[in-house]
Design a protein around this motif. Structure first.
Motif, PDB file in Angstrom:
ATOM      1  N   TYR A 148       0.873  -1.175   0.000  1.00  0.00           N
ATOM      2  CA  TYR A 148       0.000   0.000   0.000  1.00  0.00           C
ATOM      3  C   TYR A 148       0.900   1.211   0.000  1.00  0.00           C
ATOM      4  O   TYR A 148       1.800   1.315   0.831  1.00  0.00           O
ATOM      5  N   ARG A 337      -6.893  17.818   4.720  1.00  0.00           N
ATOM      6  CA  ARG A 337      -7.062  16.739   5.698  1.00  0.00           C
ATOM      7  C   ARG A 337      -8.357  15.984   5.431  1.00  0.00           C
ATOM      8  O   ARG A 337      -8.377  14.749   5.367  1.00  0.00           O
ATOM      9  N   MET A 340      -8.001  13.817   2.300  1.00  0.00           N
ATOM     10  CA  MET A 340      -7.150  12.645   2.525  1.00  0.00           C
ATOM     11  C   MET A 340      -7.884  11.598   3.366  1.00  0.00           C
ATOM     12  O   MET A 340      -7.825  10.400   3.068  1.00  0.00           O
ATOM     13  N   GLU A 341      -8.604  12.036   4.373  1.00  0.00           N
ATOM     14  CA  GLU A 341      -9.365  11.080   5.190  1.00  0.00           C
ATOM     15  C   GLU A 341     -10.414  10.356   4.357  1.00  0.00           C
ATOM     16  O   GLU A 341     -10.672   9.170   4.556  1.00  0.00           O
ATOM     17  N   LEU A 344      -8.771   7.734   2.169  1.00  0.00           N
ATOM     18  CA  LEU A 344      -8.464   6.588   3.038  1.00  0.00           C
ATOM     19  C   LEU A 344      -9.717   5.752   3.300  1.00  0.00           C
ATOM     20  O   LEU A 344      -9.699   4.526   3.212  1.00  0.00           O
ATOM     21  N   ALA A 345     -10.815   6.414   3.597  1.00  0.00           N
ATOM     22  CA  ALA A 345     -12.046   5.699   3.971  1.00  0.00           C
ATOM     23  C   ALA A 345     -12.719   5.065   2.760  1.00  0.00           C
ATOM     24  O   ALA A 345     -13.329   4.004   2.875  1.00  0.00           O
TER      25      ALA A 345
ATOM     26  N   SER B  97     -11.339   8.759  12.849  1.00  0.00           N
ATOM     27  CA  SER B  97     -10.366   9.092  11.810  1.00  0.00           C
ATOM     28  C   SER B  97      -9.039   9.594  12.374  1.00  0.00           C
ATOM     29  O   SER B  97      -7.986   9.261  11.846  1.00  0.00           O
ATOM     30  N   GLY B  98      -9.090  10.364  13.441  1.00  0.00           N
ATOM     31  CA  GLY B  98      -7.845  10.855  14.025  1.00  0.00           C
ATOM     32  C   GLY B  98      -6.971   9.708  14.484  1.00  0.00           C
ATOM     33  O   GLY B  98      -5.778   9.641  14.187  1.00  0.00           O
ATOM     34  N   VAL B 100      -7.070   6.589  13.502  1.00  0.00           N
ATOM     35  CA  VAL B 100      -6.616   5.773  12.374  1.00  0.00           C
ATOM     36  C   VAL B 100      -5.434   6.441  11.682  1.00  0.00           C
ATOM     37  O   VAL B 100      -4.413   5.812  11.407  1.00  0.00           O
ATOM     38  N   ALA B 101      -5.576   7.748  11.403  1.00  0.00           N
ATOM     39  CA  ALA B 101      -4.488   8.469  10.736  1.00  0.00           C
ATOM     40  C   ALA B 101      -3.219   8.402  11.586  1.00  0.00           C
ATOM     41  O   ALA B 101      -2.118   8.184  11.070  1.00  0.00           O
ATOM     42  N   LEU B 104      -1.748   4.885  11.205  1.00  0.00           N
ATOM     43  CA  LEU B 104      -1.185   4.599   9.877  1.00  0.00           C
ATOM     44  C   LEU B 104       0.128   5.327   9.648  1.00  0.00           C
ATOM     45  O   LEU B 104       1.020   4.828   8.978  1.00  0.00           O
ATOM     46  N   VAL B 119      -0.842  -5.886   6.809  1.00  0.00           N
ATOM     47  CA  VAL B 119      -0.530  -5.937   5.383  1.00  0.00           C
ATOM     48  C   VAL B 119       0.597  -6.946   5.208  1.00  0.00           C
ATOM     49  O   VAL B 119       1.584  -6.892   5.930  1.00  0.00           O
ATOM     50  N   TYR B 208     -12.208  -4.412  12.266  1.00  0.00           N
ATOM     51  CA  TYR B 208     -11.183  -3.708  11.487  1.00  0.00           C
ATOM     52  C   TYR B 208     -11.437  -2.192  11.510  1.00  0.00           C
ATOM     53  O   TYR B 208     -12.524  -1.738  11.176  1.00  0.00           O
ATOM     54  N   HIS B 213     -13.762   3.569   9.965  1.00  0.00           N
ATOM     55  CA  HIS B 213     -13.468   4.841   9.308  1.00  0.00           C
ATOM     56  C   HIS B 213     -14.445   5.095   8.153  1.00  0.00           C
ATOM     57  O   HIS B 213     -14.955   6.202   7.976  1.00  0.00           O
TER      58      HIS B 213
END
Lengths: 477, 477
Positions: A148, A337, A340-341, A344-345, B97-98, B100-101, B104, B119, B208, B213
């Motif tokens: 990824y 932001r 980008m979120e 991702l989602a 989301s915060g 998760v970001a 990641l 992954v 997951y 998200h």
């Protein structure tokens, strides 16, 4: 707020367009020199030059080095320009998906004369060098790119895109760029970042049906702003809308909007941006056609005029280089932001190797040579298409005169039914896009869009002629 | 509706698990033969065999040809299984989301010991053959594939995927398959087709974080159903929820859900499907881990048990072959049109050449050999990881025992703060996933997920040991 007074160069340009339309200036005629016109109209040389450049951008004039400016030879019959749609009073709930699916089903049918889809033909694009970059990356580095990538996209590609932004007068850092699955995903991310179900989005009218489809699926309403075939969106109409009701965002083409091919002046763009800033309404701009200009200089996108303060810029390589690679991008500024979120989602990230290959291709400088060639190809195609339309369609047909992109917009007399023409044309093996799919309120039923994205050849020319005859027969009936 | 009574084979399986957990049956011990156990328990041979196969699938037993069944040697310390979360009373608005970001950002940092991301490591995947298929397609046919493909995706790939569906006991035609940008886009399309902003979606808990998200960005609420580390979702809890309030859809893993690795029995799957059919609630199933089973047979997805009547099946090649290609698919049955329209509106279509390459790779049969290898790799990795956890973590730690996939779920005593552990571990150069990102209501703060997706080596083993020591020190303090 009233409509802004046109600048003097715009007044001069409009006067010349009027002289072309009424036959005073014939195709191929040499127009007075910049010096002469500046003396005649008591304007500065730079103002006169600005008018000529604008007309060149719009495809009305052609500059010949060491010789001066000439009326473009494109048009024989000199059909009038399409009219501007009247303003609507309220936003529309969009319900276009059935019509879009119906059109796309036929548009991808290779047995039909391909006037329906605004997609460049792969035979014109000649993507060999890009494809070899992909083959090399897959063979040499496939394993290590089997990961990824960052949600924003491959850093090397974001760097190349940021470098190119300087050419349109805007500075971007690689981290300002978000890679997307074509411009469609860019617009989806932008709209979902700034608006929620039920909100109103102001759009051009007519506009690209894919945008209408995205609005429908996101549950957004469309407010259709009158859009002039050469000048683009009317700032006055936008001003009245913003005074009247809440608008979550605008989506406008930067230049050469699909289907009209309008080229808004920088002055009008600035006026729109000022209006939007005053009402704190973000502008989502779609610049997929910006690199396919026929004039001397690339048109300026909105983002370069407001420094991105209130602009979300969306573009892709699909119209100019690689529809099959599905690579677009977005520079979302203050909304980075949120965008980008959502990336991702919704889809996590894009495939890596096509991004690596495109970055490699861009870094060699090959894209600029490619663009120079493809612009001339599309310009020639569009000229052939316009000439054939002028020869074959009813004399009452109005025809757009884009100075970039590869589509033409035809307006037939009120009451003409382009849906009926669509059905008859399909029977004869010809596909085009009927006008009503370009409107949330199903206007433009008397209009149609023809694409010049395919190689011009006898089959295509014959298809356009036959389509013109069908239209004449329908009009006579 | 009450919880269904377990079948006799499930009762026998539970009894054997109990004997492993209380130490009666030690790792490596041979269990009675199928014939002997059928006589002892007065059950049929096929029921006894079914119990053993289930335990094999869950990784509790190992079958040795010509020799019989043995307790899996994976566990030395035999840590207990994690507990099942209690049922919650109401749906949660998701705001993840915060978190998760933040995760990641660290999970992709190559300088950290990589226990954070679920992954597979590219070095384990060995995608050379697929990459060469891509290189060949790009070199030989790049130009003619430089087009928008059908919105549903390349026909050749849809055909290969449809062919493979037969192996899991379900029949699909190529046109039943929609290609997506990984399973993430498949889930996004499915959710947006069946639910609208504000609706409640029933999900596993823990689940997951990517799913959480997506729910957040689509404005959907999450109802977290208690999920057993081996048996999966509790049908009784689902029955009570469906009686109590409207649910727009469920999203469940087919098998080996992330992070627990549960394997629901076919009987329980059928019970869930019957319940959902009665309430007309669609099931979105996520089968990304289904091909990574350690037992004898591939677990059966929901879609094969209800013939797709009420099921939207989502999967991808990201966990087993090609995370970098971003190719997933969806078989949406009754919702196919809605899903295809959303694909069109959100991202038009996917890139063509990666689809062509994957179709070519699948058609050679190379994927099956690849899967046989990669299953053994992940099984060995997971065993190494489990052994190291058992040796290094506090004795009170509970540990999942998945029979597929490549993640482990650890539960530490109530009050343990895995966020604090996360911060300390980052300081020491170790990344993992703290438990609270797996819940919409921020439960599981005393839990964590470790990934065995990377090659097992001294650095990873040392990282797990150091993490265990950190956890011990925190627990002692």
């Amino acid at each position: 707020m009233t409509t802004p007074t046109p600048y003097r160069y715009e007044q001069l340009a409009d006067m010349i367009v009027g002289m072309v339309e009424n036959g005073t200036l014939e195709p191929g005629a040499r127009v007075p020199s910049v010096r002469a016109v500046s003396e005649q109209h008591r304007i500065s040389i730079s103002t006169a030059l600005q008018a000529y450049r604008l007309l060149e951008e719009r495809g009305v004039l052609i500059a010949r080095p060491q010789s001066g400016f000439y009326i473009a030879p494109a048009r024989s019959g000199a059909l009038a320009l399409p009219s501007t749609a009247r303003a609507r009073m309220k936003p529309s709930t969009v319900s276009i998906s059935g019509a879009v699916a119906g059109l796309l089903e036929h548009a991808s049918n290779a047995s039909l004369v391909p006037l329906g889809c605004a997609v460049p033909d792969y035979q014109l694009l000649q993507s060999k060098r890009l494809d070899l970059a992909l083959a090399r990356a897959a063979r040499q580095d496939g394993a290590r790119y089997n990961v990824y990538c960052e949600p924003r996209g491959e850093a090397s590609l974001r760097r190349e895109i940021a470098k190119r932004a300087m050419r349109v007068g805007h500075t971007l850092a690689p981290d300002d760029v978000q890679i997307t699955g074509g411009c469609t995903e860019a617009l989806t991310l932008a709209l979902s970042a700034v608006a929620k179900r039920g909100d109103t989005i102001a759009i051009e009218s007519p506009t690209y049906f894919g945008l209408l489809h995205t609005l429908e699926v996101l549950g957004l309403k469309a407010f259709e702003l009158p859009t002039d075939p050469t000048r683009g969106v009317d700032p006055g109409a936008l001003a009245r809308l913003l005074e009247a009701e809440p608008v979550a965002a605008c989506v406008f083409s930067s230049t050469f909007n699909n289907p009209l091919g309008s080229a808004m002046t920088d002055a009008n763009k600035r006026a729109l941006l000022a209006l939007l800033a005053r009402h704190a309404v973000p502008l989502i701009e779609d610049d997929v056609y910006g690199d396919i200009y026929f004039g001397r200089e690339r048109p300026t996108p909105f983002i370069a005029l407001d420094g991105g303060a209130n602009t979300i810029y969306c573009s892709s390589f699909s119209k100019s280089l690689a529809p099959g690679y599905r690579i677009g991008w977005i520079a979302a500024g203050a909304y980075s932001r949120q965008v980008m979120e959502r990336k991702l989602a919704f889809s996590l990230c894009g495939p890596v190797l096509p991004q690596v290959a495109l970055a490699e291709f861009l870094s060699t400088g090959a894209y600029d040579a490619h663009l120079r060639r493809i612009r001339r190809v599309f310009e020639a195609n569009l000229m052939q298409l316009a000439r054939t339309v002028e020869a074959a369609f009813p004399a009452e047909t109005r025809l757009s005169r884009p100075a970039g992109g590869f589509v033409l917009w035809l307006e037939l007399p009120r009451g003409f039914d382009s849906r009926a023409l669509f059905d008859r044309a399909l029977d004869k093996g010809i596909c085009f896009a009927p006008g009503d799919v370009f409107s949330a309120s199903r206007r433009f039923r008397n209009c149609l869009r023809l694409s010049a994205g395919h190689a011009w050849n006898g089959r295509v020319e014959d298809g356009v002629r036959r389509l013109g005859r069908l239209a004449k027969a329908m009009l006579a009936a």
